[in-house]
Design a protein around this motif. Structure first.
Motif, PDB file in Angstrom:
ATOM      1  N   ILE A  82      82.036  28.511 -32.094  1.00  0.00           N
ATOM      2  CA  ILE A  82      81.186  28.098 -33.010  1.00  0.00           C
ATOM      3  C   ILE A  82      81.376  26.372 -32.874  1.00  0.00           C
ATOM      4  O   ILE A  82      82.332  25.602 -32.710  1.00  0.00           O
ATOM      5  N   ALA A  83      79.935  25.897 -32.504  1.00  0.00           N
ATOM      6  CA  ALA A  83      79.707  24.323 -32.393  1.00  0.00           C
ATOM      7  C   ALA A  83      78.664  23.843 -32.913  1.00  0.00           C
ATOM      8  O   ALA A  83      77.574  24.770 -33.041  1.00  0.00           O
ATOM      9  N   THR A  84      78.573  22.680 -33.456  1.00  0.00           N
ATOM     10  CA  THR A  84      77.220  22.127 -33.772  1.00  0.00           C
ATOM     11  C   THR A  84      76.334  22.230 -32.839  1.00  0.00           C
ATOM     12  O   THR A  84      76.655  22.077 -31.614  1.00  0.00           O
ATOM     13  N   THR A  85      75.017  22.130 -33.251  1.00  0.00           N
ATOM     14  CA  THR A  85      73.792  22.013 -32.331  1.00  0.00           C
ATOM     15  C   THR A  85      73.976  20.694 -31.399  1.00  0.00           C
ATOM     16  O   THR A  85      74.085  19.567 -31.950  1.00  0.00           O
ATOM     17  N   ALA A  86      73.293  20.779 -30.100  1.00  0.00           N
ATOM     18  CA  ALA A  86      73.479  19.987 -29.106  1.00  0.00           C
ATOM     19  C   ALA A  86      74.682  19.141 -28.943  1.00  0.00           C
ATOM     20  O   ALA A  86      75.040  18.087 -28.576  1.00  0.00           O
ATOM     21  N   ALA A  87      75.675  20.152 -28.982  1.00  0.00           N
ATOM     22  CA  ALA A  87      77.105  19.784 -29.053  1.00  0.00           C
ATOM     23  C   ALA A  87      77.595  20.082 -27.316  1.00  0.00           C
ATOM     24  O   ALA A  87      78.902  19.656 -27.002  1.00  0.00           O
ATOM     25  N   GLY A  88      76.714  20.894 -26.678  1.00  0.00           N
ATOM     26  CA  GLY A  88      77.096  20.936 -25.186  1.00  0.00           C
ATOM     27  C   GLY A  88      77.475  22.553 -24.788  1.00  0.00           C
ATOM     28  O   GLY A  88      78.181  23.054 -24.018  1.00  0.00           O
ATOM     29  N   LYS A  89      76.857  23.189 -25.699  1.00  0.00           N
ATOM     30  CA  LYS A  89      77.316  24.730 -25.481  1.00  0.00           C
ATOM     31  C   LYS A  89      76.514  25.575 -24.224  1.00  0.00           C
ATOM     32  O   LYS A  89      76.897  26.548 -23.907  1.00  0.00           O
ATOM     33  N   GLU A  90      75.419  24.784 -24.008  1.00  0.00           N
ATOM     34  CA  GLU A  90      74.858  25.455 -22.866  1.00  0.00           C
ATOM     35  C   GLU A  90      75.468  25.165 -21.394  1.00  0.00           C
ATOM     36  O   GLU A  90      75.327  26.144 -20.338  1.00  0.00           O
ATOM     37  N   ALA A  91      76.544  24.325 -21.358  1.00  0.00           N
ATOM     38  CA  ALA A  91      77.114  24.067 -20.184  1.00  0.00           C
ATOM     39  C   ALA A  91      78.054  25.398 -19.728  1.00  0.00           C
ATOM     40  O   ALA A  91      77.935  25.943 -18.680  1.00  0.00           O
ATOM     41  N   PRO A  92      78.858  25.909 -20.659  1.00  0.00           N
ATOM     42  CA  PRO A  92      79.616  27.050 -20.188  1.00  0.00           C
ATOM     43  C   PRO A  92      78.672  28.326 -20.042  1.00  0.00           C
ATOM     44  O   PRO A  92      79.046  29.043 -19.086  1.00  0.00           O
ATOM     45  N   GLN A  93      77.638  28.300 -20.525  1.00  0.00           N
ATOM     46  CA  GLN A  93      76.601  29.623 -20.536  1.00  0.00           C
ATOM     47  C   GLN A  93      76.044  29.294 -19.082  1.00  0.00           C
ATOM     48  O   GLN A  93      76.410  30.121 -18.307  1.00  0.00           O
ATOM     49  N   SER A  94      75.639  28.213 -18.698  1.00  0.00           N
ATOM     50  CA  SER A  94      74.922  28.238 -17.129  1.00  0.00           C
ATOM     51  C   SER A  94      75.793  28.106 -16.328  1.00  0.00           C
ATOM     52  O   SER A  94      75.574  28.973 -14.983  1.00  0.00           O
ATOM     53  N   ALA A  95      77.174  27.644 -16.349  1.00  0.00           N
ATOM     54  CA  ALA A  95      78.060  27.509 -15.471  1.00  0.00           C
ATOM     55  C   ALA A  95      78.664  29.110 -15.074  1.00  0.00           C
ATOM     56  O   ALA A  95      78.708  29.532 -13.934  1.00  0.00           O
ATOM     57  N   THR A  96      78.629  29.921 -16.007  1.00  0.00           N
ATOM     58  CA  THR A  96      79.265  31.194 -15.959  1.00  0.00           C
ATOM     59  C   THR A  96      78.364  31.987 -15.280  1.00  0.00           C
ATOM     60  O   THR A  96      78.362  32.959 -14.300  1.00  0.00           O
ATOM     61  N   LYS A  97      76.898  31.888 -15.679  1.00  0.00           N
ATOM     62  CA  LYS A  97      75.598  32.590 -14.631  1.00  0.00           C
ATOM     63  C   LYS A  97      75.948  32.125 -13.214  1.00  0.00           C
ATOM     64  O   LYS A  97      75.554  33.028 -12.407  1.00  0.00           O
ATOM     65  N   SER A  98      76.011  30.935 -13.103  1.00  0.00           N
ATOM     66  CA  SER A  98      75.968  30.315 -11.688  1.00  0.00           C
ATOM     67  C   SER A  98      76.823  30.992 -10.843  1.00  0.00           C
ATOM     68  O   SER A  98      76.579  31.322  -9.983  1.00  0.00           O
ATOM     69  N   LEU A  99      78.245  30.793 -11.337  1.00  0.00           N
ATOM     70  CA  LEU A  99      79.122  31.224 -10.722  1.00  0.00           C
ATOM     71  C   LEU A  99      79.126  32.891 -10.535  1.00  0.00           C
ATOM     72  O   LEU A  99      79.756  33.233  -9.463  1.00  0.00           O
ATOM     73  N   ALA A 100      78.612  33.385 -11.632  1.00  0.00           N
ATOM     74  CA  ALA A 100      78.560  34.937 -11.364  1.00  0.00           C
ATOM     75  C   ALA A 100      77.532  35.146 -10.133  1.00  0.00           C
ATOM     76  O   ALA A 100      77.967  36.373  -9.543  1.00  0.00           O
ATOM     77  N   HIS A 101      76.616  34.444 -10.245  1.00  0.00           N
ATOM     78  CA  HIS A 101      75.746  34.794  -9.189  1.00  0.00           C
ATOM     79  C   HIS A 101      76.231  34.692  -7.486  1.00  0.00           C
ATOM     80  O   HIS A 101      76.139  35.260  -6.753  1.00  0.00           O
ATOM     81  N   ASP A 102      77.122  33.718  -7.549  1.00  0.00           N
ATOM     82  CA  ASP A 102      77.750  33.381  -6.351  1.00  0.00           C
ATOM     83  C   ASP A 102      78.835  34.418  -5.813  1.00  0.00           C
ATOM     84  O   ASP A 102      78.958  34.726  -4.757  1.00  0.00           O
ATOM     85  N   ALA A 103      79.139  35.121  -7.061  1.00  0.00           N
ATOM     86  CA  ALA A 103      80.199  36.182  -6.792  1.00  0.00           C
ATOM     87  C   ALA A 103      79.627  37.485  -6.749  1.00  0.00           C
ATOM     88  O   ALA A 103      80.307  38.726  -6.826  1.00  0.00           O
ATOM     89  N   TYR A 104      78.181  37.687  -6.653  1.00  0.00           N
ATOM     90  CA  TYR A 104      77.419  38.750  -6.451  1.00  0.00           C
ATOM     91  C   TYR A 104      77.472  39.783  -7.845  1.00  0.00           C
ATOM     92  O   TYR A 104      77.595  41.068  -7.657  1.00  0.00           O
TER      93      TYR A 104
ATOM     94  N   PRO B 107      85.404  21.038 -33.609  1.00  0.00           N
ATOM     95  CA  PRO B 107      85.190  20.193 -34.751  1.00  0.00           C
ATOM     96  C   PRO B 107      83.786  20.058 -34.888  1.00  0.00           C
ATOM     97  O   PRO B 107      83.022  19.815 -33.900  1.00  0.00           O
ATOM     98  N   GLU B 108      83.600  19.640 -35.911  1.00  0.00           N
ATOM     99  CA  GLU B 108      82.001  19.194 -36.213  1.00  0.00           C
ATOM    100  C   GLU B 108      81.469  17.870 -36.052  1.00  0.00           C
ATOM    101  O   GLU B 108      80.824  16.938 -36.805  1.00  0.00           O
ATOM    102  N   THR B 109      81.837  17.501 -34.755  1.00  0.00           N
ATOM    103  CA  THR B 109      81.471  16.037 -34.131  1.00  0.00           C
ATOM    104  C   THR B 109      80.857  16.586 -32.809  1.00  0.00           C
ATOM    105  O   THR B 109      81.124  17.511 -32.191  1.00  0.00           O
ATOM    106  N   ARG B 110      80.316  15.299 -32.402  1.00  0.00           N
ATOM    107  CA  ARG B 110      79.735  15.618 -30.883  1.00  0.00           C
ATOM    108  C   ARG B 110      80.191  14.534 -30.166  1.00  0.00           C
ATOM    109  O   ARG B 110      80.473  13.521 -30.646  1.00  0.00           O
ATOM    110  N   ALA B 111      80.574  15.005 -28.919  1.00  0.00           N
ATOM    111  CA  ALA B 111      81.086  13.921 -27.794  1.00  0.00           C
ATOM    112  C   ALA B 111      79.832  13.160 -27.405  1.00  0.00           C
ATOM    113  O   ALA B 111      78.648  13.541 -27.518  1.00  0.00           O
ATOM    114  N   LYS B 112      80.160  11.819 -26.831  1.00  0.00           N
ATOM    115  CA  LYS B 112      79.062  10.875 -26.389  1.00  0.00           C
ATOM    116  C   LYS B 112      78.423  11.383 -25.147  1.00  0.00           C
ATOM    117  O   LYS B 112      79.329  12.025 -24.276  1.00  0.00           O
ATOM    118  N   LEU B 113      77.228  11.349 -24.876  1.00  0.00           N
ATOM    119  CA  LEU B 113      76.427  11.644 -23.749  1.00  0.00           C
ATOM    120  C   LEU B 113      77.356  11.000 -22.289  1.00  0.00           C
ATOM    121  O   LEU B 113      77.442   9.634 -22.427  1.00  0.00           O
TER     122      LEU B 113
END
Length: 839
Positions: free
Chosen positions: A454-476, A636-642
């Motif tokens: 659970i994290a606030t919107t635009a807080a960086g949730k897409e990074a672990p999702q895309s990384a998992t898919k990308s690394l899974a692709h490399d692992a067939y 936390p309900e805060t966002r890290a800086k870009l």
């Protein structure tokens, strides 16, 4: 051998006719002689046959006696047979229940060196009356196999006939002739005289003029019935009791007790009959689909509204009594061996149109809440002085798991533009579990995970999702990843197409969860929760009949298409090998449909925002078992800086290299993951603490603590996939992660109570205190930010309205500063507040 029959020849039955010859009718005055008995030609002759269905025909005992003297000589697939009953049916169950039998018979398929003459002589000693005997089609001089038929003076019912069959077989066996006991089945085929290499026959007495009076065996019949009753009582005594589901749900005041409701409103016999069971008496039945196996292996107790099964291949053959609850669970595709599936059943059974048991009880629960404040002190109270001490995780950094998982987290951090490191460990665990899905550890045979972050919107949730898919692709294994599912059927199809493996990475997962929970959800959506629990936990996944039929048709068609493609291909060529692999995969899937899929891999990695996912953390989802099987991380309900600096390509390349090597080793290694002594001792200490009564029977989150050991063992096993042995650092981290998940769940529950209408002031204040601690870790927060976070919830605002002159926020801050759990720190002109307490 001399034929002692006095009967003249008569016309023979012809396939497809139902007429008895006139000669036979005129010769014999007894009713027995002219009864039209169920008959057919070849083992596939049936009105229900898939190919070439044909109506059954009939033949009389007079015609059969004539056949013994003048048998035909035909292949077995054309040979005539009887079931010595007037009921035209090949169903064992129907014959047992409704059959009218006019003859007994025995089959001696293993004569053990006895000649036909000796068999007849010994049969004469066993049977005090007339009978017919003849050699079997497959008999020869060395093996003089035989059958005998004993016409009866009066018809007997199916149940009595089965008992008489056993008595007949017992008596001939006492004379040294071993009968085939398969004849003790109501629908068993008795093949009629058919000349082979060796043939002989014998007519003892006058079977049709003076047929056998079964009353001569009344004493034996009474003894046999007593034996069956005694045996039945002994079997009942050995049966295990019904499974107790009373502890699976908590019934609020004014609610319905689910087990009592189901037992009152559902009748086992009616449910079994609706599914195809055939009752042959008040207490005995053939289970659905077992009407042709000759075994009335079901026992029903009307006084207790329960049953048990002796059919060895029946799903309910497990040694337990079963109630209508179990039948309903099976109907909805739930695992009746798991009490927590009972909770899912309560979402299916309606007490009135549109109102399930769960919905009714939830309304009762909320009504009770409105009338009486809920005591949530158990979420925040300190442990008693004599309570067991929780094992320390020794300063574990949750953002940096050990080994390969840490490398994956580092990789995600390097790729992320807006860091949210709390989310990365879940992604690392899911990726490692997916690659090592076939591995087992000394603690668990399944590496399945369900996580909610659970994290606030635009807080960086897409990074672990895309990384998992990308690394899974490399692992067939990226083909096993799915983004969503709209129905329980989709879950099933994806699992089978993935050869037993599925990982769902779902953004905005609240929509996925809401579709299962909504009162307006369609049936195919509400069944998803039960399907998820089943896939995630079961060691043998079994498919529903409907899915078996649909999937089998699809797979059979694929196999036919592949076999057609393979025709004419050069054996050993690349294309031929590819098709062969596809055929093997499809045949394996057919085997799973028939026999079950062992240890399916099903995992779910979900993300969403607090305002949508916090509402999922509620008591009924703990009770259902879904939340207990899920690890939760609330950021936390805060966002890290870009991040504006370029990616460190050298560090990224190094991380990619380590991850590739690590995942390759996991994929290739099939060894069981062991545990070293220190890790095992720490694991035991953690489990002991979770199993302490204070945790296990916690007022609100006992169901979470009860599942904690499973999470602990599973996370430690996943972390150790690359090392091959669970070490202390793995268990330390697993315990810290599980403990944080439980604390996050407790915090969200407290938040829900603090924000509910009419919330008690102490609950609102305690929630605000925890919010301050959670947001003031690390570098702390300025007072303006703290005030916004604390006073924004509606629970706080409602409380403040009760006394607008009182500044409760300042009271809370002063109290926390005075106690030392909050510290004000100055940095130039800036003032920040740091938490000095662990929450």
């Amino acid at each position: 051998m001399e034929n002692e029959s006095m009967a003249p020849a008569a016309g023979l039955a012809v396939e497809g006719t139902n007429e008895t010859s006139g000669a036979a009718q005129q010769q014999y005055s007894t009713t027995t002689a002219v009864q039209k008995l169920c008959s057919g030609f070849g083992q596939y002759h049936s009105p229900d046959a898939k190919k070439n269905p044909k109506p059954l025909t009939t033949i009389t005992l007079a015609e059969i006696q004539d056949l013994t003297a003048e048998p035909l000589s035909v292949a077995k697939d054309q040979a005539q047979w009887i079931i010595p009953s007037t009921l035209l049916s090949r169903s064992h169950a129907e014959q047992h229940r409704d059959g009218e039998f006019w003859a007994l018979w025995s089959d001696f398929d293993e004569p053990q060196g006895l000649t036909f003459a000796i068999i007849v002589e010994r049969a004469r000693a066993a049977i005090p009356g007339a009978f017919m005997a003849y050699a079997s089609r497959s008999a020869n001089e060395q093996r003089q196999k035989a059958r005998l038929i004993v016409p009866l003076a009066d018809a007997v019912s199916g149940g009595e006939w089965l008992a008489l069959q056993k008595i007949l077989n017992d008596k001939v066996e006492e004379q040294g002739v071993t009968p085939d006991r398969v004849t003790e089945r109501a629908g068993q085929l008795c093949y009629l005289p058919n000349r082979g290499d060796f043939y002989d026959h014998h007519i003892e007495g006058d079977p049709l003029g003076e047929p056998f009076d079964a009353a001569q065996w009344d004493d034996e019949l009474a003894e046999e019935m007593e034996r069956q009753e005694r045996e039945e009582q002994e079997r009942k005594a050995r049966q295990k009791p019904e499974r107790d589901f009373s502890q699976a749900v908590t019934v609020p005041e004014g609610g319905v007790v689910p087990s009592e409701f189901i037992r009152t409103h559902y009748n086992v016999r009616e449910m079994l009959e609706a599914q195809g069971a055939v009752f042959v008496s008040e207490t005995r039945f053939y289970a659905p689909g077992r009407t042709r196996d000759g075994n009335a292996g079901g026992v029903y107790e009307p006084e207790n509204n329960r049953f048990y099964i002796h059919h060895h291949n029946d799903p309910f053959h497990d040694g337990y009594w079963h109630s209508p609850i179990d039948l309903l669970m099976a109907q909805y595709g739930l695992d009746w061996n798991d009490p927590e599936s009972f909770v899912a059943l309560c979402r299916e059974v309606e007490i009135e149109p549109g109102v399930t048991i769960e919905l009714h009880n939830r309304r009762a629960y909320m009504a009770a809440q409105d009338s009486e404040p809920v005591d949530v002190s158990a979420l925040t109270e300190e442990p008693e002085e004599d309570a067991a001490e929780q094992p320390s995780p020794s300063g574990v950094d949750l953002m940096q798991p050990p080994g390969l998982a840490g490398e994956i987290c580092k990789y995600i951090s390097l790729k992320a533009r807006r860091p949210r490191p709390e989310l990365y460990p879940f992604a690392a665990l899911h990726l490692m579990a997916l690659v090592g899905k076939h591995r087992q550890s000394v603690y668990t045979s399944k590496l399945n995970l369900m996580t909610l972050a659970i994290a606030t919107t635009a807080a960086g949730k897409e990074a672990p999702q895309s990384a998992t898919k990308s690394l899974a692709h490399d692992a067939y294994c990226s083909g096993l990843i799915h983004g969503d599912s709209g129905s329980f059927k989709d879950l099933v199809y994806n699992l089978l197409e993935g050869d037993g493996s599925s990982l769902y990475i779902v953004d905005e997962v609240h929509s996925f969860l809401d579709s299962m929970k909504s009162k307006n959800a369609q049936t195919y959506e509400t069944k998803m929760e039960a399907e998820i629990l089943k896939m995630n936990t079961t060691e043998l996944y079994t498919f529903r009949g409907m899915e078996k039929r649909q999937l089998r048709n699809l797979i059979d068609q694929d196999i036919k298409n592949l076999e057609k493609k393979a025709e004419g291909m050069e054996e050993g060529s690349e294309d031929a090998d590819k098709i062969q692999r596809a055929l093997e995969r499809n045949r394996k899937r057919l085997d799973w449909l028939d026999n079950g899929l062992p240890n399916p891999f099903f995992s779910l990695m979900g993300h969403s925002v607090p305002q949508n996912l916090d509402q999922f953390i509620q008591p009924d989802n703990i009770a259902s078992g879904l939340l207990g099987r899920t690890l939760v991380m609330r950021c936390p309900e805060t966002r890290a800086k870009l991040r504006r600096t370029p990616v460190d390509e050298q560090a990224l390349t190094f991380a990619e290299f380590n991850i590739e090597n690590g995942l390759t080793n996991i994929r290739r290694n099939r060894n069981t993951i062991d545990v070293d002594e220190d890790a095992a001792d720490y694991m035991d200490a953690c489990i002991d603490w979770y199993d302490e009564d204070e945790q296990l029977n916690h007022y609100l989150v006992g169901g979470i603590y009860a599942r904690a050991p499973e999470h602990l063992m599973r996370v430690a096993s996943i972390l150790a996939l690359d090392a091959g042995t669970i070490r202390l650092e793995h268990v330390h981290y697993a315990h810290a992660l599980v403990r944080q998940s439980i604390e996050d769940i407790k915090h969200i529950l407290l938040k829900a109570y603090a924000e509910s209408q009419g919330a008690q002031e102490e609950n609102v204040m305690e929630h605000a205190r925890q919010v301050i601690h959670r947001h003031c870790k690390g570098q702390g927060q300025p007072m303006s930010r703290i005030k916004t976070i604390v006073t924004k919830p509606k629970g706080w605002q409602e409380m403040q309205k009760r006394d607008v002159k009182r500044d409760r926020f300042q009271e809370l801050i002063d109290r926390m500063l005075d106690s030392g759990e909050l510290e004000k720190v100055k940095d130039g002109k800036r003032e920040r507040y740091l938490s000095r307490a662990e929450v």
